[in-house]
Design a protein around this motif. Sequence first.
Motif, PDB file in Angstrom:
ATOM      1  N   PHE A   1       1.142  -0.878  -6.854  1.00  0.00           N
ATOM      2  CA  PHE A   1       1.925  -1.222  -5.659  1.00  0.00           C
ATOM      3  C   PHE A   1       1.404  -2.517  -5.039  1.00  0.00           C
ATOM      4  O   PHE A   1       2.169  -3.400  -4.655  1.00  0.00           O
ATOM      5  N   ILE A   2       0.079  -2.610  -4.926  1.00  0.00           N
ATOM      6  CA  ILE A   2      -0.522  -3.795  -4.284  1.00  0.00           C
ATOM      7  C   ILE A   2      -0.205  -5.045  -5.101  1.00  0.00           C
ATOM      8  O   ILE A   2       0.190  -6.092  -4.569  1.00  0.00           O
TER       9      ILE A   2
ATOM     10  N   THR B   1       4.419 -11.853  -2.077  1.00  0.00           N
ATOM     11  CA  THR B   1       3.960 -12.546  -0.861  1.00  0.00           C
ATOM     12  C   THR B   1       2.754 -13.449  -1.062  1.00  0.00           C
ATOM     13  O   THR B   1       2.464 -14.288  -0.228  1.00  0.00           O
ATOM     14  N   GLY B   2       2.019 -13.268  -2.160  1.00  0.00           N
ATOM     15  CA  GLY B   2       0.789 -14.029  -2.399  1.00  0.00           C
ATOM     16  C   GLY B   2      -0.436 -13.134  -2.315  1.00  0.00           C
ATOM     17  O   GLY B   2      -0.418 -12.127  -1.593  1.00  0.00           O
TER      18      GLY B   2
ATOM     19  N   MET C   1       1.136  -6.238   4.889  1.00  0.00           N
ATOM     20  CA  MET C   1       2.229  -6.086   5.856  1.00  0.00           C
ATOM     21  C   MET C   1       1.863  -6.578   7.259  1.00  0.00           C
ATOM     22  O   MET C   1       2.746  -6.800   8.076  1.00  0.00           O
ATOM     23  N   SER C   2       0.569  -6.768   7.531  1.00  0.00           N
ATOM     24  CA  SER C   2       0.213  -7.300   8.856  1.00  0.00           C
ATOM     25  C   SER C   2       0.121  -8.816   8.822  1.00  0.00           C
ATOM     26  O   SER C   2       0.359  -9.478   9.823  1.00  0.00           O
TER      27      SER C   2
END
Length: 230
Positions: free
Chosen positions: A208-209, A216-217, A222-223
């Motif tokens: 997942f990560i 996103t990089g 998510m923060s």
Amino acid sequence: MKLLIDDAHMDLIRHLYEFYPVDGVTTNPSILAKSKRNPYEVLKEIRAWIGADAQLHVQAVSREAAGMEEEAHRIVKELGENTYVKIPALPEGFKAMKTLCKEGIFISATAVYTPMQAFLAGKCGASYAAPYINRIDNLGYDGVQVAKKIHDMFRNNGLKTEVLAASFKNSRQLLELCEYGVGAATVAPEIMEGLVKNQTVTAAVEDFIRDFESLTGTGINMSSCEMTIE
Ligand code: G3P
């Protein structure tokens, strides 16, 4: 089912308390001997870390009831309210249990190998009776089945005493008693970690990560994620 740590090693207790929902700590004379330190010094350190509300179980080592009773008073005086005095389920132990329970001291009947010992401890007013799962297995019986029988026996006789299952050799035994709904179990740190250490789960989360970072990089979560991506 309450989950307790059967160890007195502060680093391990701190680690398990940080990561898992733990209800307290149990010790026995052999566990304390491994620390090679003053028992009250170790136990006070544990109490300070786990807090006043958590259960702490400490065993009396006298062979006669009078000595067990004296120890129980000192143990509770030094370690506070939610301290359970472990009393062996032997004739002298039952004698001490009856007196101490009347005084309102919480008792955890220990060295339980048979349902009959547990029944007598329950009748004396013990809060817990601790069947030794692995040690019963080593005698050629089935420790998990003995613990289940004791649980049923308490319920069928209207006794408030709960099973505090102890002495596990693997996480599967713990899971089975958890499914059955016994009151509590105390486990060595490696048994507790064994419940959740699973390469398949770790690999699934890593996937997942990796997928998210491909969007996103690296290191973005998510923060820290911007509202627009390149
Ligand atoms: O404290 C009693 C019980 O936990 C003993 O466990 O592993 O020495 O059989 P073990």
